[in-house]
Design a protein around this motif. Structure first.
Motif, PDB file in Angstrom:
ATOM      1  N   ILE A 145       0.836  -1.200   0.000  1.00  0.00           N
ATOM      2  CA  ILE A 145       0.000   0.000   0.000  1.00  0.00           C
ATOM      3  C   ILE A 145       0.872   1.252   0.000  1.00  0.00           C
ATOM      4  CG2 ILE A 145      -1.663   1.312   1.372  1.00  0.00           C
ATOM      5  CD1 ILE A 145      -2.905  -1.315   2.223  1.00  0.00           C
ATOM      6  N   GLY A 146       1.995   1.188   0.729  1.00  0.00           N
ATOM      7  CA  GLY A 146       2.901   2.335   0.741  1.00  0.00           C
ATOM      8  C   GLY A 146       3.498   2.618  -0.619  1.00  0.00           C
ATOM      9  N   LEU A 147       3.876   1.584  -1.349  1.00  0.00           N
ATOM     10  CA  LEU A 147       4.429   1.783  -2.682  1.00  0.00           C
ATOM     11  C   LEU A 147       3.365   2.276  -3.658  1.00  0.00           C
ATOM     12  CD1 LEU A 147       6.734  -1.378  -2.961  1.00  0.00           C
ATOM     13  CD2 LEU A 147       7.436   1.003  -2.597  1.00  0.00           C
ATOM     14  N   ALA A 148       2.124   1.788  -3.461  1.00  0.00           N
ATOM     15  CA  ALA A 148       1.047   2.223  -4.363  1.00  0.00           C
ATOM     16  C   ALA A 148       0.725   3.694  -4.178  1.00  0.00           C
ATOM     17  CB  ALA A 148      -0.200   1.368  -4.123  1.00  0.00           C
ATOM     18  N   ARG A 164       1.510  10.513  -4.311  1.00  0.00           N
ATOM     19  CA  ARG A 164       1.950  11.635  -3.483  1.00  0.00           C
ATOM     20  C   ARG A 164       3.337  12.149  -3.880  1.00  0.00           C
ATOM     21  NH1 ARG A 164       1.340   9.986   2.647  1.00  0.00           N
ATOM     22  NH2 ARG A 164       1.718  12.233   2.852  1.00  0.00           N
ATOM     23  N   SER A 165       3.818  11.724  -5.023  1.00  0.00           N
ATOM     24  CA  SER A 165       5.161  12.151  -5.431  1.00  0.00           C
ATOM     25  C   SER A 165       5.245  13.671  -5.572  1.00  0.00           C
ATOM     26  CB  SER A 165       5.548  11.467  -6.747  1.00  0.00           C
ATOM     27  OG  SER A 165       4.613  11.770  -7.765  1.00  0.00           O
ATOM     28  N   GLU A 166       4.204  14.272  -6.115  1.00  0.00           N
ATOM     29  CA  GLU A 166       4.222  15.736  -6.267  1.00  0.00           C
ATOM     30  C   GLU A 166       4.224  16.419  -4.900  1.00  0.00           C
ATOM     31  OE1 GLU A 166       1.012  16.902  -8.720  1.00  0.00           O
ATOM     32  OE2 GLU A 166       1.616  15.629 -10.418  1.00  0.00           O
ATOM     33  N   GLU A 167       3.456  15.852  -3.943  1.00  0.00           N
ATOM     34  CA  GLU A 167       3.420  16.435  -2.596  1.00  0.00           C
ATOM     35  C   GLU A 167       4.807  16.406  -1.958  1.00  0.00           C
ATOM     36  OE1 GLU A 167       2.025  15.115   1.878  1.00  0.00           O
ATOM     37  OE2 GLU A 167       0.965  14.252   0.147  1.00  0.00           O
ATOM     38  N   LEU A 214       8.267  11.519   7.693  1.00  0.00           N
ATOM     39  CA  LEU A 214       6.831  11.672   7.479  1.00  0.00           C
ATOM     40  C   LEU A 214       6.196  10.355   7.046  1.00  0.00           C
ATOM     41  CD1 LEU A 214       4.289  13.439   7.170  1.00  0.00           C
ATOM     42  CD2 LEU A 214       5.050  13.970   4.840  1.00  0.00           C
ATOM     43  N   VAL A 215       6.831   9.686   6.070  1.00  0.00           N
ATOM     44  CA  VAL A 215       6.282   8.419   5.583  1.00  0.00           C
ATOM     45  C   VAL A 215       6.358   7.344   6.670  1.00  0.00           C
ATOM     46  CG1 VAL A 215       6.526   6.600   3.850  1.00  0.00           C
ATOM     47  CG2 VAL A 215       6.860   9.003   3.197  1.00  0.00           C
ATOM     48  N   LEU A 216       7.484   7.290   7.385  1.00  0.00           N
ATOM     49  CA  LEU A 216       7.617   6.310   8.454  1.00  0.00           C
ATOM     50  C   LEU A 216       6.627   6.565   9.579  1.00  0.00           C
ATOM     51  CD1 LEU A 216      11.478   5.828   8.852  1.00  0.00           C
ATOM     52  CD2 LEU A 216       9.818   4.151   8.049  1.00  0.00           C
ATOM     53  N   LEU A 244      12.228   5.454   1.995  1.00  0.00           N
ATOM     54  CA  LEU A 244      13.497   5.653   1.296  1.00  0.00           C
ATOM     55  C   LEU A 244      13.264   6.178  -0.116  1.00  0.00           C
ATOM     56  CD1 LEU A 244      16.574   5.338   1.375  1.00  0.00           C
ATOM     57  CD2 LEU A 244      16.262   2.977   0.550  1.00  0.00           C
ATOM     58  N   ARG A 245      12.290   5.607  -0.810  1.00  0.00           N
ATOM     59  CA  ARG A 245      12.011   6.062  -2.176  1.00  0.00           C
ATOM     60  C   ARG A 245      11.441   7.477  -2.184  1.00  0.00           C
ATOM     61  NH1 ARG A 245       9.655   1.071  -5.840  1.00  0.00           N
ATOM     62  NH2 ARG A 245      11.453  -0.329  -5.538  1.00  0.00           N
ATOM     63  N   ALA A 246      10.593   7.790  -1.202  1.00  0.00           N
ATOM     64  CA  ALA A 246      10.018   9.146  -1.160  1.00  0.00           C
ATOM     65  C   ALA A 246      11.099  10.186  -0.911  1.00  0.00           C
ATOM     66  CB  ALA A 246       8.952   9.214  -0.065  1.00  0.00           C
TER      67      ALA A 246
END
Length: 381
Positions: free
Chosen positions: A275-278, A283-286, A303-305, A368-370
């Motif tokens: 779900i996090g990857l989806a 939210r990439s623009e955010e 923030l993501v964690l 990490l990706r974000a």
């Protein structure tokens, strides 16, 4: 060099994101509930098993590494057994089972098993005193004794120290839990000997234990002590407790079920990861916009964690609630003698830790990706 944002706003943003995406949050929590619930159930079952299995074993047989030698009750053996008990370096007690002593209930006429004792009995068999005070080992005008719960329900107890003697009233000074469901009374040996003495059909039991000693060493020392003081026993010292074997069996079962629960929890971690990857692409623009406004890579990762850990804690809280409800419902039915109000706090703590860990693991890769998203993403939007 840009400064990291304080944790407060980051966690506030994470909470707001969770609230605005309640449907997706519910799905993420659901993937964790079963995994955390399995961990909680294992912890609850372990705590309940200790009450149902280990505690009665200690009360009836003694704590770990308890050994016993027995002998016929004669004046010489009583003196020798008392010497063994007094000189023993650990906990020791003397029990006398005398078939000629009778305690019976006046209302029903039921005969009750009599256990005469001296020494540190409750250090070996830790009877909880439910009411009153454990009787002192000294002569009294009226025999003072402790009764278990089954005997306390009978009432009107009287003692007949010798066959054919006049029954005497007794003073029940304590009600204890001795792990037995049959009526039993516990009377100080001095009180019994002052009225009856040792009879030919009585048997002496010297029970002793040592902390931190190997079983073979304790057995050897007890046999040597009996020989040194001239106690003619009925045989070699025998181990009477089964606490270590029961604990080992319970630990093996707990480990096995924890492994199964860990695998189930891993499924929840994978669910949070998916779900996090989806949601990362949505939210990439955010995240890129936050970077362009001064947020660091660490800020975005935190923030993501924070979101994933909050989801994990929500799932763990729900699982703990379900575990509590099952405990309140099932324990009175399947575990007689366990208080349903005593829900083990350790199970909740372990469940919350498992949920937080699952959220942390499941959110690590999306975080990490974000954090690595280029700021140029917002420029292409």
């Amino acid at each position: 060099m840009r400064q990291l944002q304080s944790p407060g706003p980051l966690f506030g943003s994470a909470l707001q994101s969770i609230r605005t995406k309640s449907g997706r949050t519910a799905l993420s929590c659901l993937s964790l509930v079963l995994g955390v619930l399995s961990i909680v159930i294992v912890e609850v079952a372990s705590s309940t098993a200790a009450q149902v299995v280990l505690q009665p074993a200690e009360l009836q047989q003694g704590r770990s590494n308890t050994w016993e030698v027995s002998a016929p009750a004669t004046p010489q053996s009583m003196q020798a057994a008392s010497s063994v008990m007094r000189q023993w370096p650990g906990d020791a007690a003397l029990l006398v089972t005398d078939q000629s002593v009778v305690v019976h209930a006046s209302a029903t006429g039921q005969h009750i098993q009599v256990n005469a004792y001296t020494g540190s009995l409750r250090a070996i068999r830790p009877f909880p005193v439910l009411h009153g005070k454990w009787p002192a080992d000294r002569p009294t005008l009226t025999p003072a004794l402790a009764v278990n719960q089954a005997a306390s329900a009978l009432g009107g107890l009287r003692i007949q120290p010798t066959p054919g003697s006049q029954p005497l009233p007794v003073h029940v000074s304590a009600v204890v839990d001795d792990g037995s469901s049959t009526p039993q009374v516990w009377i100080p040996l001095q009180q019994l000997r002052s009225r009856a003495g040792a009879e030919a059909e009585a048997t002496i039991h010297v029970i002793a234990r040592l902390d931190g000693e190997h079983a073979a060493s304790t057995q050897s020392r007890l046999n040597s002590a009996a020989d040194a003081f001239g106690l003619k026993t009925n045989g070699e010292a025998q181990r009477v407790d089964t606490v270590d074997d029961l604990a080992a069996t319970l630990d093996t079962m707990r480990t096995t079920f924890l492994i199964v629960g860990g695998v189930t929890l891993l499924v929840g971690v994978i669910g949070i990861l998916n779900i996090g990857l989806a949601t990362l692409s949505e939210r990439s623009e955010e995240f890129a916009l936050r970077r362009s406004l001064g947020a660091t890579r660490v800020d975005v990762a935190v923030l993501v964690l924070a979101e994933s850990m909050m989801i994990g804690l929500l799932g763990a809280t729900a699982a703990s609630g379900v575990g509590w409800a099952l405990y309140k419902t099932a324990v009175p039915i399947f575990a007689d003698g366990v208080e349903p109000d005593a829900f083990p706090l350790q199970a909740c703590i372990v469940g919350l830790a498992a949920g937080a860990s699952a959220g942390l693991l499941g959110g690590a890769i999306p975080a990490l990706r974000a954090s690595r998203l280029p700021i140029a993403v917002v420029m292409r939007a």
